[in-house]
Design a protein around this motif. Structure first.
Motif, PDB file in Angstrom:
ATOM      1  N   GLN A  78     -31.763  10.770   4.932  1.00 10.52           N
ATOM      2  CA  GLN A  78     -32.244   9.594   5.675  1.00 10.52           C
ATOM      3  C   GLN A  78     -32.121   8.327   4.839  1.00 10.52           C
ATOM      4  OE1 GLN A  78     -32.950   9.472   8.775  1.00 10.52           O
ATOM      5  NE2 GLN A  78     -33.452  11.544   9.415  1.00 10.52           N
ATOM      6  N   PHE A  79     -32.346   8.428   3.540  1.00 12.71           N
ATOM      7  CA  PHE A  79     -32.204   7.289   2.644  1.00 12.71           C
ATOM      8  C   PHE A  79     -30.779   6.757   2.671  1.00 12.71           C
ATOM      9  CE2 PHE A  79     -30.696   5.961  -1.581  1.00 12.71           C
ATOM     10  CZ  PHE A  79     -31.526   4.876  -1.843  1.00 12.71           C
ATOM     11  N   LEU A 130     -22.800  11.550  11.001  1.00 12.96           N
ATOM     12  CA  LEU A 130     -22.892  11.398   9.552  1.00 12.96           C
ATOM     13  C   LEU A 130     -24.183  12.014   9.014  1.00 12.96           C
ATOM     14  CD1 LEU A 130     -21.524   7.762   9.066  1.00 12.96           C
ATOM     15  CD2 LEU A 130     -20.327   9.929   8.713  1.00 12.96           C
ATOM     16  N   LEU A 131     -25.275  11.848   9.736  1.00 16.24           N
ATOM     17  CA  LEU A 131     -26.543  12.447   9.306  1.00 16.24           C
ATOM     18  C   LEU A 131     -26.444  13.972   9.322  1.00 16.24           C
ATOM     19  CD1 LEU A 131     -29.486  12.198   8.444  1.00 16.24           C
ATOM     20  CD2 LEU A 131     -30.116  12.043  10.863  1.00 16.24           C
ATOM     21  N   GLU A 132     -25.786  14.508  10.335  1.00 17.64           N
ATOM     22  CA  GLU A 132     -25.609  15.959  10.409  1.00 17.64           C
ATOM     23  C   GLU A 132     -24.842  16.481   9.195  1.00 17.64           C
ATOM     24  OE1 GLU A 132     -22.873  19.061  12.928  1.00 17.64           O
ATOM     25  OE2 GLU A 132     -23.724  17.370  14.026  1.00 17.64           O
ATOM     26  N   ILE A 133     -23.816  15.752   8.782  1.00 18.48           N
ATOM     27  CA  ILE A 133     -23.050  16.142   7.596  1.00 18.48           C
ATOM     28  C   ILE A 133     -23.950  16.150   6.361  1.00 18.48           C
ATOM     29  CG2 ILE A 133     -21.248  15.375   5.997  1.00 18.48           C
ATOM     30  CD1 ILE A 133     -19.693  14.390   8.465  1.00 18.48           C
ATOM     31  N   ILE A 145     -18.423  14.611  -0.316  1.00 17.53           N
ATOM     32  CA  ILE A 145     -19.059  15.602  -1.191  1.00 17.53           C
ATOM     33  C   ILE A 145     -19.972  16.516  -0.384  1.00 17.53           C
ATOM     34  CG2 ILE A 145     -20.679  15.892  -3.112  1.00 17.53           C
ATOM     35  CD1 ILE A 145     -19.540  13.184  -4.182  1.00 17.53           C
ATOM     36  N   ALA A 146     -20.738  15.928   0.540  1.00 18.64           N
ATOM     37  CA  ALA A 146     -21.663  16.714   1.361  1.00 18.64           C
ATOM     38  C   ALA A 146     -20.921  17.649   2.308  1.00 18.64           C
ATOM     39  CB  ALA A 146     -22.564  15.778   2.159  1.00 18.64           C
ATOM     40  N   HIS A 147     -19.770  17.190   2.807  1.00 20.03           N
ATOM     41  CA  HIS A 147     -19.046  17.967   3.818  1.00 20.03           C
ATOM     42  C   HIS A 147     -18.177  19.067   3.220  1.00 20.03           C
ATOM     43  CE1 HIS A 147     -16.657  19.019   7.279  1.00 20.03           C
ATOM     44  NE2 HIS A 147     -15.550  18.620   6.683  1.00 20.03           N
ATOM     45  N   GLU A 207     -11.224  13.695   9.529  1.00 17.54           N
ATOM     46  CA  GLU A 207     -10.718  14.523  10.619  1.00 17.54           C
ATOM     47  C   GLU A 207     -11.852  15.308  11.279  1.00 17.54           C
ATOM     48  OE1 GLU A 207      -7.698  16.636   8.392  1.00 17.54           O
ATOM     49  OE2 GLU A 207      -6.132  15.561   9.471  1.00 17.54           O
ATOM     50  N   TYR A 208     -12.773  15.793  10.470  1.00 14.70           N
ATOM     51  CA  TYR A 208     -13.927  16.519  11.010  1.00 14.70           C
ATOM     52  C   TYR A 208     -14.786  15.590  11.875  1.00 14.70           C
ATOM     53  CZ  TYR A 208     -18.497  18.797  11.119  1.00 14.70           C
ATOM     54  OH  TYR A 208     -19.692  19.343  11.531  1.00 14.70           O
ATOM     55  N   ILE A 209     -15.053  14.392  11.387  1.00  9.92           N
ATOM     56  CA  ILE A 209     -15.864  13.430  12.146  1.00  9.92           C
ATOM     57  C   ILE A 209     -15.172  13.081  13.462  1.00  9.92           C
ATOM     58  CG2 ILE A 209     -16.839  11.100  12.141  1.00  9.92           C
ATOM     59  CD1 ILE A 209     -17.058  11.380   9.067  1.00  9.92           C
ATOM     60  N   LEU A 210     -13.858  12.899  13.424  1.00  8.23           N
ATOM     61  CA  LEU A 210     -13.106  12.585  14.633  1.00  8.23           C
ATOM     62  C   LEU A 210     -13.259  13.700  15.668  1.00  8.23           C
ATOM     63  CD1 LEU A 210      -9.593  11.038  14.854  1.00  8.23           C
ATOM     64  CD2 LEU A 210     -10.086  13.105  16.145  1.00  8.23           C
ATOM     65  N   ASP A 211     -13.142  14.940  15.202  1.00  4.00           N
ATOM     66  CA  ASP A 211     -13.286  16.080  16.120  1.00  4.00           C
ATOM     67  C   ASP A 211     -14.686  16.124  16.721  1.00  4.00           C
ATOM     68  OD1 ASP A 211     -10.693  16.866  15.682  1.00  4.00           O
ATOM     69  OD2 ASP A 211     -11.204  18.364  14.156  1.00  4.00           O
ATOM     70  N   MET A 212     -15.709  15.889  15.902  1.00  9.35           N
ATOM     71  CA  MET A 212     -17.085  15.904  16.398  1.00  9.35           C
ATOM     72  C   MET A 212     -17.322  14.799  17.418  1.00  9.35           C
ATOM     73  SD  MET A 212     -18.657  18.448  15.052  1.00  9.35           S
ATOM     74  CE  MET A 212     -20.362  18.006  15.392  1.00  9.35           C
ATOM     75  N   PHE A 213     -16.784  13.630  17.137  1.00 10.78           N
ATOM     76  CA  PHE A 213     -16.940  12.506  18.062  1.00 10.78           C
ATOM     77  C   PHE A 213     -16.240  12.805  19.387  1.00 10.78           C
ATOM     78  CE2 PHE A 213     -15.905   8.299  19.763  1.00 10.78           C
ATOM     79  CZ  PHE A 213     -17.119   7.651  19.642  1.00 10.78           C
ATOM     80  N   GLN A 214     -15.066  13.392  19.320  1.00 13.63           N
ATOM     81  CA  GLN A 214     -14.323  13.746  20.523  1.00 13.63           C
ATOM     82  C   GLN A 214     -15.115  14.742  21.371  1.00 13.63           C
ATOM     83  OE1 GLN A 214     -11.496  12.556  21.610  1.00 13.63           O
ATOM     84  NE2 GLN A 214     -11.161  13.944  23.355  1.00 13.63           N
ATOM     85  N   GLN A 215     -15.714  15.732  20.722  1.00 10.81           N
ATOM     86  CA  GLN A 215     -16.476  16.742  21.450  1.00 10.81           C
ATOM     87  C   GLN A 215     -17.711  16.147  22.123  1.00 10.81           C
ATOM     88  OE1 GLN A 215     -17.308  20.073  18.822  1.00 10.81           O
ATOM     89  NE2 GLN A 215     -15.194  20.045  18.048  1.00 10.81           N
TER      90      GLN A 215
END
Length: 310
Positions: free
Chosen positions: A302-303, A95-98, A276-278, A66-74
């Protein structure tokens, strides 16, 4: 106007459907199939639905999707269509930002404190003892001195395992017999390190069911006695949503400062690391990416992105 983002209840329905649709294909394979041979533009709402379903099927948690969807929409609020190549780059950036938010701000090798005491917690099977052995190996190769406290006295096998690793690595393990007081063993290891001016004390702990009240009381006692500088939670990437639940349960009872994600190499679907990261403020310090001693590596966003996107 592009289509409004799916409401939460719509995504939850998709999430339930995706559980039945999950396969052994990795996130990398699914994204590859989605973009292979498609360089044309696509309706943004259609594309969004396609790859968010992929994320759900790849063990990315519902809240994270849901968070990724919101970010993509913005990012694309004024666009109706998008090239597929641009869309995948946009997803990669999100995804990298997360992952970058979970990057540690502390360099363990440059903390001005001796000994630095690190306590490891986590349920059985998440790789606590193996992580301690691998981190000992890493620290020793960096010229650091290490002593290990075998404070998982619930299982004789745990004591034997950590002793075996200590013998193989040439590292002192402070241990007693099964059923001994784990906090006393941790205390002895710290005193041993102080007397010899050692750099690190790594404390192994028991990991029976995370809901076991006796275990939680035992962990709290070790923390009171040992006063660790840092506490690391080990989680299993293959456990997906269970890993989040494990961390949540421990977080309620025992504060931890960092996370070690193990079995990243055998996580078939590949999405748990983003959840886990988010979902936790605590940084990820290390990744277990194989079976060898040297395959515990410092957390590297990055890996992970390169592993998925090539």
């Amino acid at each position: 106007m592009i289509k409004e983002p799916k409401r939460s209840e719509d995504i939850r329905q998709l999430f339930n459907q995706s559980i039945q649709a999950r396969s052994k294909m990795s996130l990398k394979e699914k994204l590859g199939n989605l973009f292979r041979g498609n360089k044309d533009e696509i309706e943004l709402s259609r594309f969004r639905d396609e790859y968010f379903e992929i994320l759900l099927e790849s063990d990315v948690s519902l809240e994270t999707v849901e968070y990724i969807l919101d970010m993509f929409q913005q990012k694309h609020v004024k666009q109706k269509r998008l090239k597929r190549t641009e869309a995948i780059e946009s997803l990669k950036e999100i995804l990298l930002e997360i992952l970058l938010k979970a990057k540690p701000s502390v360099d363990l090798l440059n903390i001005n404190r001796k000994p630095l005491v690190i306590m490891f917690i986590g349920i059985n099977g998440t790789g606590k003892t193996t992580t301690i052995a691998r981190l000992s190996y890493m620290l020793k190769n960096k010229g650091k001195s290490v002593v290990v406290a075998a404070s998982d006295t619930f299982r004789a096998g745990a004591i034997e395992q950590i002793r075996y690793h200590g013998d193989e690595l040439g590292i002192r393990v402070i241990s007693q017999t099964m059923g001994s007081d784990p906090s006393a063993i941790a205390f002895d290891a710290i005193e041993h390190a102080r007397a010899r001016n050692l750099d690190f004390v790594l404390i192994d702990t028991a990991g029976r069911m995370q809901t076991n009240k006796n275990l939680m009381d035992e962990m709290k006692k070790i923390k009171r006695v040992a006063k660790p500088d840092m506490t690391f939670l080990t989680v299993d990437a293959m456990a997906a949503s269970d890993a989040i639940e494990q961390a949540t349960t421990f977080l309620k009872d025992i504060k931890f400062d960092g996370i070690v994600v193990n079995k990243l190499d055998t996580d078939a679907r590949g999405g748990a690391i983003f959840s886990i990261a988010h979902m936790f403020k605590e940084p990820i310090y290390f990744l277990g990416v194989g079976q060898k001693m040297e395959e515990l590596i410092p957390y590297d966003p990055q890996f992970i992105i390169k592993k998925i996107f090539g």
